[in-house]
Structures are given as C-alpha cells and as structure tokens.
Write a protein that holds these residues in place. Structure first.
Motif, short mmCIF file in Angstrom:
data_model
loop_
_atom_site.label_atom_id
_atom_site.label_comp_id
_atom_site.label_asym_id
_atom_site.label_seq_id
_atom_site.Cartn_x
_atom_site.Cartn_y
_atom_site.Cartn_z
N THR A 74 0.81 -1.21 0.00
CA THR A 74 0.00 0.00 0.00
C THR A 74 0.85 1.26 0.00
OG1 THR A 74 -0.14 -0.33 2.34
CG2 THR A 74 -2.06 -0.97 1.05
N LYS A 75 2.07 1.14 0.44
CA LYS A 75 2.91 2.34 0.55
C LYS A 75 3.34 2.83 -0.82
CE LYS A 75 4.98 2.02 5.04
NZ LYS A 75 6.23 1.75 5.72
N THR A 76 3.22 4.15 -1.00
CA THR A 76 3.75 4.68 -2.24
C THR A 76 5.26 4.72 -2.13
OG1 THR A 76 3.62 6.89 -1.37
CG2 THR A 76 1.74 6.13 -2.66
N ASP A 77 5.87 4.91 -3.24
CA ASP A 77 7.31 4.81 -3.29
C ASP A 77 8.01 5.83 -2.40
OD1 ASP A 77 9.11 3.14 -4.28
OD2 ASP A 77 9.72 4.47 -5.92
N TRP A 78 7.50 7.05 -2.43
CA TRP A 78 8.27 8.07 -1.70
C TRP A 78 8.12 7.93 -0.19
CZ3 TRP A 78 6.19 11.74 1.49
CH2 TRP A 78 4.82 11.98 1.36
N THR A 79 6.94 7.45 0.28
CA THR A 79 6.86 7.28 1.74
C THR A 79 7.84 6.21 2.18
OG1 THR A 79 4.98 5.86 1.35
CG2 THR A 79 4.50 8.04 2.23
N LYS A 127 10.60 5.64 0.83
CA LYS A 127 11.93 6.26 0.81
C LYS A 127 12.17 7.09 2.06
CE LYS A 127 13.40 6.49 -3.95
NZ LYS A 127 12.94 7.13 -5.18
N VAL A 128 11.14 7.90 2.42
CA VAL A 128 11.29 8.73 3.62
C VAL A 128 11.46 7.84 4.85
CG1 VAL A 128 10.12 10.37 5.14
CG2 VAL A 128 10.03 10.68 2.67
N TRP A 129 10.64 6.80 4.89
CA TRP A 129 10.69 5.86 6.02
C TRP A 129 12.09 5.24 6.12
CZ3 TRP A 129 6.86 4.92 9.56
CH2 TRP A 129 7.04 3.83 10.41
N ASP A 130 12.58 4.75 5.00
CA ASP A 130 13.90 4.13 5.01
C ASP A 130 14.99 5.13 5.40
OD1 ASP A 130 12.76 1.82 4.33
OD2 ASP A 130 13.36 1.83 2.21
#
Ligand code: HEM
Lengths: 462, 280
Positions: A10-15, A17-20
């Motif tokens: 469900t996560k979009t790519d950029w979230t 990225k921010v999470w990582d």
C-alpha cells in the motif's frame, strides 16, 4: 519475523523512501556526529554576547554574515533546531519500525527443543544418566531453577519426551523503548518549558515585598502572591572569598504568611511551580550623611541626603543628590577603589558633575579642586537580595525522561533475554537422556560462561 | 601537609608502574608483569591515602569538604580513577599488556596536577552541594573507562596491522598480545561501562545546575562538550550494535571519543570559558 510480515504494497514509493531514510542507522550516526560538529562551533564562537563585542574579534563583514547565519545564537537557530527535530523524527520512526519485532520477541515460541531449534543453538549438550527419568527431572528442575527462578513451561510431546522452556530477562527487550522514548520525553519537556515557562529576575529590598517581576524576554509577570525579603546576609571567608549567601524569604497571600524559608545557593524556594534562587545581592544607599569640608580641613557643614533627591549644600549655592553606590568601584585608572558613593553635584549655573566619594579614602574628593570638597560621614545601606526566578512546567518531564534514559541504557547494556530449553527422554537402551541448550539476545559469550557451571553440575548428578 | 607528600609519593609510584608496564611489554617476562600490577596497586593505595588525608585535613582546617573541587584535586582524582578502573578491568579481561598504553595516564596527570596550586581552599556557595560528589564521581569513572578503551583501541590498531602482515607468529612480540578480536571486544565493553556513567554524570550535573541556578541546561561550553562526548559514544554504539562497525573504524571512533573527553575536561578549562571554573 520477516516471514509473517505482510508485504507492504500500500505504501507509495516516496513514503517508503522517507521511512527508510529516517530509520537508516547511517542517518543516526551522521546526525549525532553533525550535532557534535555544530556544537563544537558553538563553543568556539562565544554565544549570545552583545553584538558590539563581536567586532573586537571579527571583521565587520564576518560579524554581519555570522549574525545572519545565526551563529551567535546557534543553539536556537533554525538549522540547529532542525537537526534536533530530525533526530526526534528519526527516533519516532525507528521506534515504530522496531515495535513489532520487539513485541514478537516477548512472545513464547519454540517451546520444544526439536532438531531445527537444536541446530540453531550455539552449543547443545546431551547427558546420559543411569537414573530414572523422574529423578533426573527433579534434579534438573532444582539445578536449573537456581539460575532461572521463574516457572518453566513444560510440554509433553508425542515422542513422550518431556520438554522444558525457561526464560529470564524477557522485558530487557523493552530497553529499546526506554532509551529512545526517553529522549523524546526530554525534548518534550524542553519544549513545554520554553512555551509555558519563563525565567526572570527580581531584586527585593530587606523588609520589602514584590508581587511582580520582569522576565528575560522583558515581559512583566504578575504573581498571585507576594514575596517578602525579611533579611539578607552574606558571609565571607577570611580570604575574602564568599562563604554563604542567605535570604530569609516569606511568601504571603492575602496578607497572610504562607511559607517562610531561608534560601541559599543550592537551596531555593518553590511556591506554586515558581522557584526563587539566590543569585546576587547588593545595596542601595538609604540615608547618607555627607560632610562638606573646606580646603583647610575645617567643617563647613553636613548634609543628609535621601537617595535620589537634590539637597542644598549649606553655605554654598550648589545642590547634591545621591545617584549610586558600588561595593567595588573601579577608579578611572582601572584600579580597585572599594566601596564608593556616586553623587551628582549641581552648581547654581552650568552642568552637573558626577563625583565618586570613596569610603576608604575619605579625602579623595579633594583632588577635584574648588573651595570645598565632600566626604562621606555616615552611610546606611538598604540591602537587597537578587533572585533568579524560574517557572518550568516541563522540568518534571525532563527528569522523568532522564531517569528513563539511564534505566534504559543500564538494562540495554547489562541485561539480556535468556532462553533455555531442556528435554528429557528415555533412550532405546532405557537410559535417561537430557539435552540442554540456550541462547541470549545479547552478549552470548557471557551467557555461555554463565551456563558452564550449571551444565557441569548437571553432569555430576548421580 | 601530609596529603601533598603522599600525592608526591603516589606520582613517583605511578611513574615506576608505568616503566614496569612498558618493560613488561618489551621483555614479556611474567615477573615484570606481576611487579607492574603490584606497583600500580601500590600507587592506588598511596593515592587513596592521600585523598583520604586531604579530606581529613580539610576537616582539621574547619573547612570540611570532599577533595573534588579544584583543578588540582580533580586531576588527582582522575588519575586515581583511571588507575583503579584499569586494575579492575585488567583483572576482569586479563589485559596486562594494555597497561603500557593506559598507565602512563595516571603518571602524566599527576605530574601535570603538581603544576597547579594545591592549597586546600574553602568552597564557594555554588559548590556547597551534595550533588557535587555524585556528579564528579560518575563523570570521572566514565572518563576513566573511556581512557582504558582508548588504550585498548590503540593497541588494537597495532595488533590488527601485525595480524594482517604476518598472520601466524605466536612466539613473536605481537603474538604475546591478546588477539585483535579480543581487544576489539574489550574496547567495546569498556565503553559500554563508561557510557551509562557519563549519562548519569550529565544528568546529575543538569540537576545540580537547576538547583543552583534555575537552569538545567544553558549550553555553557563544558556542558556542550560533555554532550559532544556523549554524542560521539552514542554514534559509536549505534554504529557497532546495528551496523556492525567493528575493528578499525570502531577503534578510531573510540580514540576520537577519548580525545573529545580530554578536551571536555581540560581543553574547555584552558581554552574556552564558562561556568565551570574548576575541573569538575
Ligand atoms: C541521542 C539519541 C539516541 C540515543 C542516546 C540512543 C541510545 C541507544 C542505546 C543506549 C542503544 C542500545 C540499546 C539496546 O541495545 O537495546 C541503542 C540502540 C539502538 N538505537 Fe538508539 N539512540 C539514539 C538515537 C537513535 C535513533 C535516532 C535511532 C533510529 C534511527 C536509533 C536506533 C537504534 C537501534 C536500531 C538500536 C539497536 C537496538 C538493538 O538492536 O538492540 N537510535 N540506542
């Protein structure tokens, strides 16, 4: 853990990225080192001095640049606070990221020492006995129980083997939450303090009381009580170094004394969340008698002057007023002049002149010239105590967080979650067989060393 | 004063211990090693007596205070904690060879202390606090643990290089040292001891500042530097626990951390200015 975790589609790519980015340990190490480097800069460039002072050390262009960048008050600059905010965010996200894994670690899984588990354990010991299984079991429970005092989980498996699962220090896994959340709590405490608290300063004369004070930000705060200074005392060692500063304070409300306490440095007074600290002291001349002396040394007369009021000088047309008093006056040449009274002399015509009269050098004023000079005859000082005032509703959070932090670090470094499995069965030849193996989530070597004597004594069971 | 005499003797004994530890490393004789440890124990005993004596003498002078309040006393206490913590860790981790890299500290620090005025002064009001002892003691024991980690890390760097150059030479000088892996582990464990203590030291310091001045944190240079030291070791621990930074990188961070510690302790007093006019 990763096996039973659903794939996060469900996560979009950029979230992601921010999470990582926020959970990356590279970021943590980088942030900690960058905060160190910035703090070093803050100790090299003196902070929060009046701007004029910086011109003595730096070029005007540099001062302007540094000032614009916030380098003179850098611990409050947006970029320093942004680093702290990033650290706080990173801690939050890290904690969320780890939450499931840590909670999963608390669950009891693998209650039975089977082959798979056995292979994953570092060292596994098998002991055979010529004793009945029940005896071995009893002895084992007694010996292992010394190290693992809790009640073990006992299981009887299909192969009629008896399996035991011991564990201790399970909750040390929560140390991660203690250490990391504590930092957020400390930050929160600091924020609460800066939004809902204030720091101020107030002078109170002996015998007088105040009910308002000025904060550092220059605002007037009204208190809903009065603070009275009954007395102030300073004591000194024979060497002249300060020994003790004491103010006897009373808190009054509606004219009634509620608390009375003598405060000292390191022993403040708190009332309704507001704390008063002994910070400084001083004196203001109250009533002063000044001799007016002719140049030949004969007395012309004496004036008694209340502080700040112009008084006639007998025999001449000049007036005089007491303007200030200093405990340690610096003479124009920079040397120490001791106690000194500042008076302003107003001639009938022309400009007023400021004159310092030294208590310990009575004829000092003679050098001013003119046909008379002034000499302090008697000086009554009205003493005041200088109090630092602090209201900080966030403080309690800071201390709570600090204790949590210390507890968390101690647990993290000196405790671990230890698990131990024992299985008992009767082998084909009818002998009792005991298999024992364990693991710890940290510091496995220490755990192995701890296990050695237990295993040794198990071997010696007969 | 008896305490000065005793401090003087302990300085001399520390010097002797240092020479013995270095000789032990050079000649690899067990007897020398035992003598080195014994003489360091001797130095600690004499210095313990000196500190006790100074405490007692302060009471005789009618001042009565813990001997932890000026540069001289804090240096002496620092030397004492390093020697003591080192002895404990030497026993626990069997690292006598590290002594050559740690035991010079007590001697150098005592020699440096002797350049400072050592008369017993009464305490100014701000220092008259029970927090003084807990603050100073925890900070210094933490610093001492970092000092040992520093010594171990330097030794690690030498040892790791030699293991790379000539992996199999058990009889040589390098073979005599603990393995690089063991040194690496000890370097970490000593930091794991120092870090909680430094944390307690910072918290007790903040608490004390709040009681004395009404501010628990004012970014004064000493406070800031203690935070810098704390950040560096926190970075070390994270890099190690979760990114598996071991060996050379960990050793270098440990060396950087102790350099920052020394600056926090001495550099700030000598170079920067702030609230802490004394060595606590
Ligand atoms: C000044 C800030 C921080 C301090 C003082 C601190 C302190 C600690 C301590 C004492 C440990 C060892 C605890 C343990 O092993 O359970 C630890 C581990 C850890 N910290 Fe932090 N931490 C800080 C910031 C962060 C941040 C921002 C993150 C997130 C990116 C983070 C992630 C971790 C992780 C993943 C571990 C490893 C836990 C483990 O595997 O056992 N820390 N931290």
């Amino acid at each position: 853990m990763s096996a039973d975790e659903p794939v996060k589609t469900t996560k979009t790519d950029w979230t992601t990225k921010v999470w990582d980015f926020l959970t990356s340990l590279k970021l943590v190490v980088f942030l900690l080192l960058i905060l160190s480097a910035l703090s070093i800069a803050g100790t090299i460039i003196q902070q929060n001095k009046p701007l004029q002072e910086y011109y003595r050390f730096y070029q005007p262009g540099t001062v302007a640049l540094f000032n614009k960048l916030g380098l003179f008050d850098m611990y409050h600059s947006w970029w320093f606070l942004a680093c702290l905010a990033l650290l706080a965010m990173s801690i939050t996200v890290c904690t969320m990221d780890r939450y499931r894994g840590i909670m999963a670690g608390l669950r009891k899984r693998n209650l039975i020492l089977d082959e798979d588990l056995g292979n994953s354990l570092q060292d596994l010991t098998t002991i055979k006995y010529a004793l009945p299984l029940d005896t071995v079991e009893k002895k084992m429970l007694e010996l292992v129980g010394k190290g693992f005092s809790g009640k073990p989980v006992a299981t009887t498996a299909e192969d009629s083997g008896r399996h035991y699962f011991f564990e201790k220090g399970k909750y040390s896994r929560l140390a991660f939450f203690l250490t990391h959340l504590s930092i957020l709590i400390i930050f929160l405490g600091a924020l609460v303090g800066s939004f809902f608290g204030y720091k101020g300063y107030v002078n109170i004369f002996e015998g007088e009381m105040i009910s308002q004070l000025e904060t550092r930000a220059g605002k007037i705060k009204n208190l809903n009580f009065q603070v009275k200074c009954n007395t102030f005392n300073a004591e000194f060692y024979p060497s002249g170094a300060p020994m003790d500063y004491r103010s006897d304070l009373s808190i009054l409300q509606n004219g009634k004394e509620i608390i009375r306490k003598t405060i000292r440095v390191n022993d403040p007074l708190t009332f309704e969340g507001i704390t008063f600290y002994q910070s400084s002291y001083g004196g203001q001349p109250d009533e002063v008698a000044i001799d007016v002396v002719n140049r030949d040394g004969s007395l012309k007369g004496t004036v008694t002057a209340p502080f700040g009021q112009k008084v006639d000088i007998p025999g001449v047309a000049d007036k005089v007023a007491i303007a200030d008093y200093q405990e340690h006056h610096h003479l124009p040449d920079g040397s120490e002049g001791g106690r000194a009274l500042d008076v302003h002399v107003y001639p009938e015509k022309g400009e007023e002149t400021e004159v310092w009269l030294l208590m310990d050098n009575p004829d000092y004023d003679k050098r001013r010239g003119g046909d008379y000079y002034l000499r302090v005859k008697d000086l009554k000082l009205k003493k005041y105590t200088g109090l630092q005032v602090n209201k900080d509703p966030g403080e309690i959070l800071v201390w709570f967080g600090s204790v949590m932090l210390i507890a968390g670090i101690m647990i993290a470094f000196f405790m671990s979650h230890k698990k131990l499995w024992v299985s008992l069965r009767t082998d084909r030849k009818g002998r009792s067989e005991l298999t024992i193996g364990g693991t710890a989530n940290k510091n496995r070597d220490a755990f192995a060393r701890e296990m050695e004597p237990m295993i040794q004594s198990l071997k010696e069971v007969s | 004063m008896t305490n000065s005499l005793l401090f003087g003797i302990s300085t001399f004994v520390y010097f002797f211990a240092m020479v013995l530890y270095i000789s032990y490393l050079a000649f690899r004789s067990d007897g020398l090693g035992k003598a080195a440890t014994l003489s360091l124990v001797g130095g600690v005993v004499v210095e313990t007596a000196a500190i006790g004596m100074r405490w007692y003498e302060s009471y005789q002078m009618g001042i009565g205070r813990a001997p932890l309040t000026n540069m001289y006393e804090s240096l002496a206490f620092f030397a004492w904690t390093i020697a003591l913590i080192y002895l404990v860790l030497e026993r626990k981790f069997k690292i006598r060879t590290v002594g050559a890299f740690v035991v010079p500290f007590p001697f150098i620090i005592m020699a440096y202390a002797s350049l400072n005025p050592n008369d017993i002064q009464p305490l100014v009001p701000a220092l008259q606090s029970n927090w003084l002892i807990s603050h100073v003691v925890t900070c210094f024991v933490g610093y001492a643990a970092f000092a040992v980690s520093f010594g171990v890390s330097i030794l690690y760097l030498f040892k790791a290089r030699s293991e790379k150059l000539s992996p199999k030479s058990p009889g040589s000088f390098w073979g005599f040292l603990p393995s690089a892996a063991a040194l690496d582990e000890i370097g970490y464990k000593t930091i794991a001891i120092g870090f909680p203590l430094l944390t307690i030291g910072i918290v007790t310091g903040a608490f004390w500042a709040n009681v004395a001045w009404g501010t628990y944190w004012s970014w004064d240079p000493k406070e800031t530097w203690s935070l810098i030291v704390w950040f560096i070791y926190a970075a070390y621990l994270h890099a190690r626990i979760t990114r598996g930074w071991r060996g050379k990188r960990a050793a270098i961070l440990s060396i950087v951390g102790f350099s920052a510690t020394i600056f926090c302790y001495l550099g700030v007093n000598l170079i920067l200015s702030g609230l802490h006019s004394y060595g606590g």
